[in-house]
Design a protein around this motif. Structure first.
Motif, PDB file in Angstrom:
ATOM      1  N   LEU A  29       0.977  -0.826   0.272  1.00 16.47           N
ATOM      2  CA  LEU A  29       0.515  -0.107   0.040  1.00 16.47           C
ATOM      3  C   LEU A  29       0.803   1.186   0.672  1.00 16.47           C
ATOM      4  O   LEU A  29       0.146   2.043  -1.005  1.00 16.47           O
ATOM      5  N   LEU A  30       1.585   0.892   1.443  1.00 16.36           N
ATOM      6  CA  LEU A  30       2.447   2.910   1.017  1.00 16.36           C
ATOM      7  C   LEU A  30       3.768   3.070  -0.631  1.00 16.36           C
ATOM      8  O   LEU A  30       3.825   3.864  -1.052  1.00 16.36           O
ATOM      9  N   ALA A  31       3.482   0.935  -0.961  1.00 16.30           N
ATOM     10  CA  ALA A  31       4.740   1.476  -2.338  1.00 16.30           C
ATOM     11  C   ALA A  31       3.919   1.739  -3.132  1.00 16.30           C
ATOM     12  O   ALA A  31       4.472   2.482  -4.600  1.00 16.30           O
ATOM     13  N   SER A  32       3.247   2.029  -2.989  1.00 16.99           N
ATOM     14  CA  SER A  32       2.246   2.310  -4.156  1.00 16.99           C
ATOM     15  C   SER A  32       0.978   3.632  -4.293  1.00 16.99           C
ATOM     16  O   SER A  32       1.244   4.155  -6.064  1.00 16.99           O
ATOM     17  N   PRO A  36       1.445   6.147  -9.503  1.00 17.50           N
ATOM     18  CA  PRO A  36       0.190   4.976 -10.038  1.00 17.50           C
ATOM     19  C   PRO A  36       0.216   4.201 -11.074  1.00 17.50           C
ATOM     20  O   PRO A  36      -0.611   3.446 -10.930  1.00 17.50           O
ATOM     21  N   LEU A  37       1.380   3.288 -11.676  1.00 21.13           N
ATOM     22  CA  LEU A  37       1.357   2.163 -12.558  1.00 21.13           C
ATOM     23  C   LEU A  37       1.576   1.297 -10.705  1.00 21.13           C
ATOM     24  O   LEU A  37       0.283  -0.053 -11.464  1.00 21.13           O
ATOM     25  N   MET A  38       1.899   0.750 -10.272  1.00 21.93           N
ATOM     26  CA  MET A  38       1.841   0.221  -9.109  1.00 21.93           C
ATOM     27  C   MET A  38       0.672   0.441  -8.014  1.00 21.93           C
ATOM     28  O   MET A  38       0.130  -1.020  -8.184  1.00 21.93           O
ATOM     29  N   MET A  39       0.212   1.220  -8.255  1.00 21.30           N
ATOM     30  CA  MET A  39      -1.529   1.352  -7.424  1.00 21.30           C
ATOM     31  C   MET A  39      -2.309   1.550  -8.748  1.00 21.30           C
ATOM     32  O   MET A  39      -3.250  -0.196  -8.008  1.00 21.30           O
ATOM     33  N   ILE A  40      -1.998   0.541 -10.279  1.00 24.62           N
ATOM     34  CA  ILE A  40      -3.089   0.211 -10.756  1.00 24.62           C
ATOM     35  C   ILE A  40      -2.991  -1.679 -10.072  1.00 24.62           C
ATOM     36  O   ILE A  40      -3.457  -2.686 -10.059  1.00 24.62           O
ATOM     37  N   THR A  41      -1.511  -1.728 -10.166  1.00 24.74           N
ATOM     38  CA  THR A  41      -0.898  -3.553  -9.636  1.00 24.74           C
ATOM     39  C   THR A  41      -1.382  -3.861  -8.334  1.00 24.74           C
ATOM     40  O   THR A  41      -1.677  -4.476  -7.889  1.00 24.74           O
ATOM     41  N   PHE A  42      -1.113  -2.999  -7.177  1.00 21.80           N
ATOM     42  CA  PHE A  42      -1.926  -2.421  -6.112  1.00 21.80           C
ATOM     43  C   PHE A  42      -3.338  -3.083  -5.889  1.00 21.80           C
ATOM     44  O   PHE A  42      -3.260  -4.363  -5.528  1.00 21.80           O
ATOM     45  N   LEU A  43      -4.339  -2.970  -6.961  1.00 14.94           N
ATOM     46  CA  LEU A  43      -5.515  -2.234  -7.028  1.00 14.94           C
ATOM     47  C   LEU A  43      -5.946  -4.154  -8.112  1.00 14.94           C
ATOM     48  O   LEU A  43      -7.423  -4.974  -6.548  1.00 14.94           O
ATOM     49  N   ILE A  44      -5.337  -4.674  -8.415  1.00 15.66           N
ATOM     50  CA  ILE A  44      -5.583  -6.083  -8.658  1.00 15.66           C
ATOM     51  C   ILE A  44      -5.427  -6.770  -7.867  1.00 15.66           C
ATOM     52  O   ILE A  44      -6.024  -8.190  -7.833  1.00 15.66           O
ATOM     53  N   VAL A  45      -4.445  -6.982  -7.231  1.00 12.31           N
ATOM     54  CA  VAL A  45      -3.910  -7.808  -6.270  1.00 12.31           C
ATOM     55  C   VAL A  45      -4.965  -7.928  -5.431  1.00 12.31           C
ATOM     56  O   VAL A  45      -4.911  -9.175  -4.556  1.00 12.31           O
TER      57      VAL A  45
END
Length: 168
Positions: A29-32, A36-45
């Motif tokens: 969460l903190l890294a994302s 923004p690109l990591m946020m999309i991956t975070f939301l998918i996970v």
């Protein structure tokens, strides 16, 4: 009835993966937040973890206990099922490419090792990293295949038990 037994077994197999994905999401969460690109991956996970737990709840509440449930559970499971299918297809494709083309994996490991911030752990070399990555992709490939089967079964059971979803 046989499909239901397979669905139950798959649900119990996927539960530990859901817990792992939940912990990865918690730590990511903190890294994302800064990427923004990591946020999309975070939301998918997060959606995959939520799918695993919500489909297990659907299995227990609607199928096993045969009780009525709110339509919001059906909608929640359905939306997360589609996101999980996307994740499973994408990851399964990536795993198949990585396992069928070890030269690409070897090149990626060499590029990772060439980075200035990379430090080689003691006792490891390029071959051990290649072996670890192959095993990881194999495990993820198997997980995604199980997730695809489970997701399609969930959509089937959502249609079959649609009468169980009404305002409680």
């Amino acid at each position: 009835m046989k499909n239901l037994k397979v669905y139950k077994v798959l649900s119990y197999i996927l539960l530990p993966f859901g817990g792992l994905f939940g912990m990865v999401a918690l730590f990511g969460l903190l890294a994302s937040l800064g990427n923004p690109l990591m946020m999309i991956t975070f939301l998918i996970v997060v959606c995959v973890a939520l799918y695993i737990f919500s489909s297990f709840r659907f299995l227990n509440r609607v199928i096993i206990q045969q009780s009525k449930s709110r339509p919001s559970l059906k909608d929640f499971v359905r939306v997360n099922t589609f996101i999980s299918i996307f994740f499973a297809v994408y990851t399964l494709y990536s795993a198949m490419v990585a396992l069928n083309h070890p030269d690409l994996l070897k090149t990626a490991i060499q590029q990772m090792m060439a980075m200035p911030q990379f430090t080689m752990p003691p006792g490891y070399n390029e071959a051990s990293f290649l072996h670890i990555f192959k095993i990881s992709y194999l495990i993820f490939g198997i997980f995604c295949a199980l997730l695809l089967v489970h997701s399609s079964a969930t959509l089937f059971f959502l249609k079959q038990y649609k009468a169980s979803f009404e305002e409680v």
